[in-house]
Design a protein around this motif. Structure first.
Motif, PDB file in Angstrom:
ATOM      1  N   GLU A  53       0.833  -1.196   0.000  1.00  0.00           N
ATOM      2  CA  GLU A  53       0.000   0.000   0.000  1.00  0.00           C
ATOM      3  C   GLU A  53       0.869   1.248   0.000  1.00  0.00           C
ATOM      4  OE1 GLU A  53      -2.003  -1.480   3.359  1.00  0.00           O
ATOM      5  OE2 GLU A  53      -3.921  -1.713   2.336  1.00  0.00           O
ATOM      6  N   GLU A  54       1.996   1.167   0.729  1.00  0.00           N
ATOM      7  CA  GLU A  54       2.902   2.312   0.750  1.00  0.00           C
ATOM      8  C   GLU A  54       3.504   2.551  -0.633  1.00  0.00           C
ATOM      9  OE1 GLU A  54       4.303   2.120   5.428  1.00  0.00           O
ATOM     10  OE2 GLU A  54       5.647   1.385   3.879  1.00  0.00           O
ATOM     11  N   SER A  55       3.832   1.473  -1.335  1.00  0.00           N
ATOM     12  CA  SER A  55       4.436   1.713  -2.644  1.00  0.00           C
ATOM     13  C   SER A  55       3.399   2.257  -3.617  1.00  0.00           C
ATOM     14  CB  SER A  55       5.160   0.480  -3.179  1.00  0.00           C
ATOM     15  OG  SER A  55       4.310  -0.577  -3.391  1.00  0.00           O
ATOM     16  N   ALA A  56       2.141   1.872  -3.458  1.00  0.00           N
ATOM     17  CA  ALA A  56       1.096   2.476  -4.292  1.00  0.00           C
ATOM     18  C   ALA A  56       1.019   3.979  -4.020  1.00  0.00           C
ATOM     19  CB  ALA A  56      -0.252   1.810  -4.033  1.00  0.00           C
ATOM     20  N   ALA A  57       1.113   4.351  -2.743  1.00  0.00           N
ATOM     21  CA  ALA A  57       1.047   5.770  -2.372  1.00  0.00           C
ATOM     22  C   ALA A  57       2.240   6.537  -2.943  1.00  0.00           C
ATOM     23  CB  ALA A  57       1.005   5.917  -0.853  1.00  0.00           C
ATOM     24  N   ILE A  58       3.433   5.949  -2.815  1.00  0.00           N
ATOM     25  CA  ILE A  58       4.641   6.582  -3.369  1.00  0.00           C
ATOM     26  C   ILE A  58       4.480   6.808  -4.871  1.00  0.00           C
ATOM     27  CG2 ILE A  58       6.957   5.889  -4.116  1.00  0.00           C
ATOM     28  CD1 ILE A  58       7.295   7.219  -1.586  1.00  0.00           C
ATOM     29  N   LEU A  59       3.830   5.855  -5.538  1.00  0.00           N
ATOM     30  CA  LEU A  59       3.682   5.953  -6.993  1.00  0.00           C
ATOM     31  C   LEU A  59       2.554   6.905  -7.395  1.00  0.00           C
ATOM     32  CD1 LEU A  59       4.279   2.198  -7.768  1.00  0.00           C
ATOM     33  CD2 LEU A  59       5.733   4.087  -8.479  1.00  0.00           C
ATOM     34  N   GLY A  60       1.888   7.508  -6.412  1.00  0.00           N
ATOM     35  CA  GLY A  60       0.917   8.547  -6.746  1.00  0.00           C
ATOM     36  C   GLY A  60      -0.540   8.147  -6.584  1.00  0.00           C
ATOM     37  N   GLY A  69      -3.842   7.787  -4.493  1.00  0.00           N
ATOM     38  CA  GLY A  69      -4.492   8.238  -3.272  1.00  0.00           C
ATOM     39  C   GLY A  69      -5.117   7.061  -2.552  1.00  0.00           C
ATOM     40  N   PRO A  70      -5.670   7.300  -1.356  1.00  0.00           N
ATOM     41  CA  PRO A  70      -6.214   6.197  -0.548  1.00  0.00           C
ATOM     42  C   PRO A  70      -7.269   5.370  -1.292  1.00  0.00           C
ATOM     43  CG  PRO A  70      -6.170   8.243   0.700  1.00  0.00           C
ATOM     44  CD  PRO A  70      -5.750   8.597  -0.680  1.00  0.00           C
ATOM     45  N   LEU A  71      -8.165   6.046  -2.031  1.00  0.00           N
ATOM     46  CA  LEU A  71      -9.224   5.311  -2.728  1.00  0.00           C
ATOM     47  C   LEU A  71      -8.663   4.427  -3.831  1.00  0.00           C
ATOM     48  CD1 LEU A  71     -12.383   7.545  -3.171  1.00  0.00           C
ATOM     49  CD2 LEU A  71     -12.204   5.242  -2.195  1.00  0.00           C
ATOM     50  N   ARG A  72      -7.767   4.997  -4.630  1.00  0.00           N
ATOM     51  CA  ARG A  72      -7.204   4.211  -5.728  1.00  0.00           C
ATOM     52  C   ARG A  72      -6.294   3.102  -5.206  1.00  0.00           C
ATOM     53  NH1 ARG A  72      -5.292   7.598 -10.851  1.00  0.00           N
ATOM     54  NH2 ARG A  72      -4.479   9.126  -9.379  1.00  0.00           N
ATOM     55  N   THR A  73      -5.597   3.368  -4.094  1.00  0.00           N
ATOM     56  CA  THR A  73      -4.787   2.323  -3.476  1.00  0.00           C
ATOM     57  C   THR A  73      -5.671   1.156  -3.055  1.00  0.00           C
ATOM     58  OG1 THR A  73      -3.166   3.901  -2.669  1.00  0.00           O
ATOM     59  CG2 THR A  73      -3.219   1.770  -1.570  1.00  0.00           C
ATOM     60  N   PHE A  74      -6.804   1.487  -2.447  1.00  0.00           N
ATOM     61  CA  PHE A  74      -7.729   0.436  -2.021  1.00  0.00           C
ATOM     62  C   PHE A  74      -8.237  -0.344  -3.230  1.00  0.00           C
ATOM     63  CE2 PHE A  74     -12.059  -1.049  -1.231  1.00  0.00           C
ATOM     64  CZ  PHE A  74     -11.819  -1.894  -0.164  1.00  0.00           C
ATOM     65  N   TRP A  75      -8.654   0.387  -4.254  1.00  0.00           N
ATOM     66  CA  TRP A  75      -9.308  -0.226  -5.405  1.00  0.00           C
ATOM     67  C   TRP A  75      -8.342  -1.061  -6.239  1.00  0.00           C
ATOM     68  CZ3 TRP A  75     -14.002  -1.441  -5.970  1.00  0.00           C
ATOM     69  CH2 TRP A  75     -14.517  -1.749  -7.236  1.00  0.00           C
ATOM     70  N   ARG A  76      -7.085  -0.557  -6.386  1.00  0.00           N
ATOM     71  CA  ARG A  76      -6.140  -1.221  -7.282  1.00  0.00           C
ATOM     72  C   ARG A  76      -5.259  -2.231  -6.560  1.00  0.00           C
ATOM     73  NH1 ARG A  76      -5.504   1.907 -12.106  1.00  0.00           N
ATOM     74  NH2 ARG A  76      -4.105   0.243 -12.757  1.00  0.00           N
ATOM     75  N   VAL A  77      -5.079  -2.073  -5.250  1.00  0.00           N
ATOM     76  CA  VAL A  77      -4.125  -2.946  -4.547  1.00  0.00           C
ATOM     77  C   VAL A  77      -4.791  -3.743  -3.422  1.00  0.00           C
ATOM     78  CG1 VAL A  77      -1.993  -3.018  -3.188  1.00  0.00           C
ATOM     79  CG2 VAL A  77      -2.184  -1.450  -5.122  1.00  0.00           C
TER      80      VAL A  77
END
Lengths: 361, 282
Positions: free
Chosen positions: B182-189, B191-199
């Motif tokens: 989840e942290e690497s998703a955040a680093i890659l840009g 946001g919380p919603l897209r991190t949840f949805w994609r990861v």
């Protein structure tokens, strides 16, 4: 004010524990900075505050001049390689590398082109359709690197990037990583507990102990002129000879160590009467069968010989309390000195550094 | 040769008892019921017919029962997933020292007997209950709403008791996700919603799937809770089978209904597996 990353008296506490205490540093554009220290010294927490995973209790984190304390990670435009890579296991290699570009809503054809470039840069072209689990550790490492640089981040963060690789591969990746960093001229901060990695990769090294930066400087400064026993001990091996300063003449210092009078140089303004430890690197100590004309030359008996292929370590007892380790290149087929032999150990005054003995905390 | 024999002995030791139990208590009765479902009468002469199946699928009453059952199972599954996911997420990610209390709270519905639980819901949802009194005091309604003995009171009761299965299924998968992802998703840009949805969601979908299948099957087979909270107003598959076999004493027809239930449930689960497989590979 042109630094890419600036920490200004940054402090982070977890409950009663102060993990990072008033740390300040600056990283210039294109520079590689290593945060080096033993586990628990606060280096990872420092990196995580730059990444935005932790919020400092005090102080300011600036990226390209802007205070980012309250800016969420995903708005900071950073790249990061995690210790265990953290590749998305449910996505192909291509989708992993493309993730950051898609988050930036880059058009499809540009995304494909940028991913192709990044994959070529880490020499992984052709593996785009694989899953991360189908790759070796070294390949996963490269994918993580490609994913981190493909978005052209302001700063690249590396958390023990090579820690999970075996020694041979690690050394090879160190060289590649350094070359890649030079090509891209990307500002890089990395965390490591491996002094060799720090020396190989970094332009400057910040040595951390107990939440503070104890010394920051180029690899040569850190290695040759450590400011404390901790730094000297953490980077490489040192002999520490405890004694008392008896005379100071400009840069030259005379130290009484047991029954010996040793010449040393430098030392953070130590004065006669100060208790010091004279630090001497083993490779600076030369062993001979006859006394030499060096500033320091002491006679002793070889107690132990440790043969390591390229080099040999000799453990020499000088007096009852004073022991020395000397390292010599193996230029002959067998070690030059044997256990029990009497030798003369010599080193220059410039190779000996009088370190103030830290007051008991 | 010896090794093969030893391997087989070990397998028998491991699986022998469960296999015997399953065979005795599940496979044998099921096979027996399958055989019963094609007999014209039971007890009686051995004559075989498909008439019971034909009757079930052509009768409007039984079709409505089928519809209600699957609608109930679907509703309960979706609600437990929607309510359970955030709880599971909190449970797994919380750094609180009082985590064991959260766990106790999560499984608390299972610690209370069905009778107590149902009386509890009656106190809340009954004509003189908490909700109706509150609504009347606020002047929103004059006559009490019929909250009890309805599809929704059964739904509420089942969501309540089945929630732990969903939460624990999701938590077990969610807990294995490295937070660095989840942290690497955040680093890659992201946001919380897209991190949840994609990861986070794709990586935990297997937990939602496992929980959904558990809850779905338990709802389809639930008998006591619907009976207590529906009071004959909510007609379900399980209550119908019970009535046919034990009230009307039509064993062959009840068996046929049971067979249809098993087959339909199995079909839905297989369909669901296929669907989840596609989502997880997204």
């Amino acid at each position: 004010m042109s630094s890419d990353v600036q920490l200004d008296r940054v402090t982070k506490r977890f409950g009663d524990v102060t993990a990072v205490s008033a740390v300040s540093l600056e990283v210039q554009p294109g520079e590689v900075l290593a945060l080096l220290g033993p586990s628990g010294c606060g280096k990872t927490t420092t990196l995580r505050m730059i990444a935005g995973f932790e919020t400092p209790n005090e102080g300011a984190v600036r990226i390209r001049g802007h205070v980012v304390n309250d800016v969420a990670t995903y708005r900071r435009n950073l790249g990061m390689v995690f210790q265990h890579y953290a590749l998305f296991p449910h996505m192909s290699v291509f989708d992993n590398v493309a993730f950051g570009l898609r988050m930036r809503r880059l058009p499809r054809d540009q995304t494909r082109e940028r991913v192709r470039e990044a994959m070529a840069l880490v020499r992984l072209a052709g593996l785009e359709t694989r899953r991360p689990s189908e790759l070796s550790g070294g390949q996963q490492q490269r994918v993580a690197l490609a994913r981190a640089i493909v978005t052209r981040p302001a700063v690249l963060l590396l958390d023990e990037p090579l820690g999970a690789l075996d020694r041979k591969l690690r050394e090879q990746m160190q060289i590649e990583l350094r070359a890649l960093q030079r090509t891209l001229a990307i500002t890089t901060i990395f965390v490591t507990h491996d002094q060799e990695e720090a020396l190989t990769l970094a332009d400057r090294i910040a040595v951390m102990e107990a939440g503070e930066i104890v010394q920051i400087g180029t690899p040569t400064e850190i290695y040759e002129r450590p400011r404390s026993r901790f730094v000297s001990d953490f980077i490489g091996v040192s002999n520490f000879l405890p004694g008392k300063v008896v005379e100071r003449d400009g840069d030259a210092v005379t130290v009484q160590v047991a029954g010996l009078r040793l010449r040393a140089a430098g030392g953070d303004g130590v004065q006669p009467g100060d208790p010091v430890e004279v630090a001497v690197r083993p490779e600076k100590v030369r062993l001979g069968t006859a006394p030499s004309s060096d500033a320091n030359c002491v006679a002793g008996r070889v107690e132990n010989v440790v043969y390591l292929g390229a080099v040999t370590y000799y453990y020499v007892r000088v007096t009852e309390d004073v022991r020395l380790v000397a390292m010599e290149q193996n230029q002959t087929p067998r070690p030059a000195h044997a256990v029990g032999e009497t030798v003369h150990a010599a080193w220059e005054a410039a190779s000996a550094l009088p370190l103030r003995v830290a007051a008991q905390r | 040769m010896r090794a093969a024999v030893r391997g087989r002995a070990r397998l028998l030791a491991l699986l022998g008892l469960p296999a015997a139990l399953l065979g005795l208590l599940f496979v044998y009765p099921l096979a027996h019921m399958a055989a019963l479902s094609v007999r014209t009468v039971f007890p009686g002469a051995f004559q075989y017919t498909g008439a019971h199946y034909a009757k079930f699928v052509s009768d409007a009453y039984f079709l409505r029962v089928t519809q209600t059952s699957f609608a109930l199972a679907l509703t309960v599954t979706v609600l437990t997933a929607a309510v359970g996911y955030p709880v599971a997420y909190y449970f797994v990610r919380s750094r609180s020292r009082h985590k064991h209390w959260i766990f106790l709270g999560v499984i608390s519905p299972l610690l209370v007997s069905i009778v107590v639980r149902t009386i509890g819901w009656t106190i809340v949802l009954g004509n003189e209950g908490l909700v109706n009194n509150a609504l009347r005091m606020l002047g929103i309604v004059r006559e009490p709403l019929a909250l009890m003995n309805s599809f929704w009171s059964v739904t509420v009761g089942l969501v309540h008791v089945l929630l732990p299965f969903m939460i624990l299924s999701i938590a077990s998968v969610l807990g294995k996700i490295d937070t660095a992802l989840e942290e690497s998703a955040a680093i890659l840009g992201a946001g919380p919603l897209r991190t949840f949805w994609r990861v986070t969601l794709p990586l935990s979908i297997q937990g939602v799937a496992a929980g959904s299948i558990l809850v779905f099957c338990l709802t389809i087979g639930a008998y006591i809770t619907p009976w207590w909270l529906g009071r004959g107003k909510v007609l379900l598959f399980s209550t119908t089978i019970y009535d046919q076999i034990l009230a009307i004493v039509d064993w062959p027809f009840g068996s046929a209904a049971a067979m249809i239930l098993v087959a339909a449930t199995l079909a839905i689960i297989l369909l669901y597996f296929a669907l989840i497989g596609r989502v997880a590979r997204r």
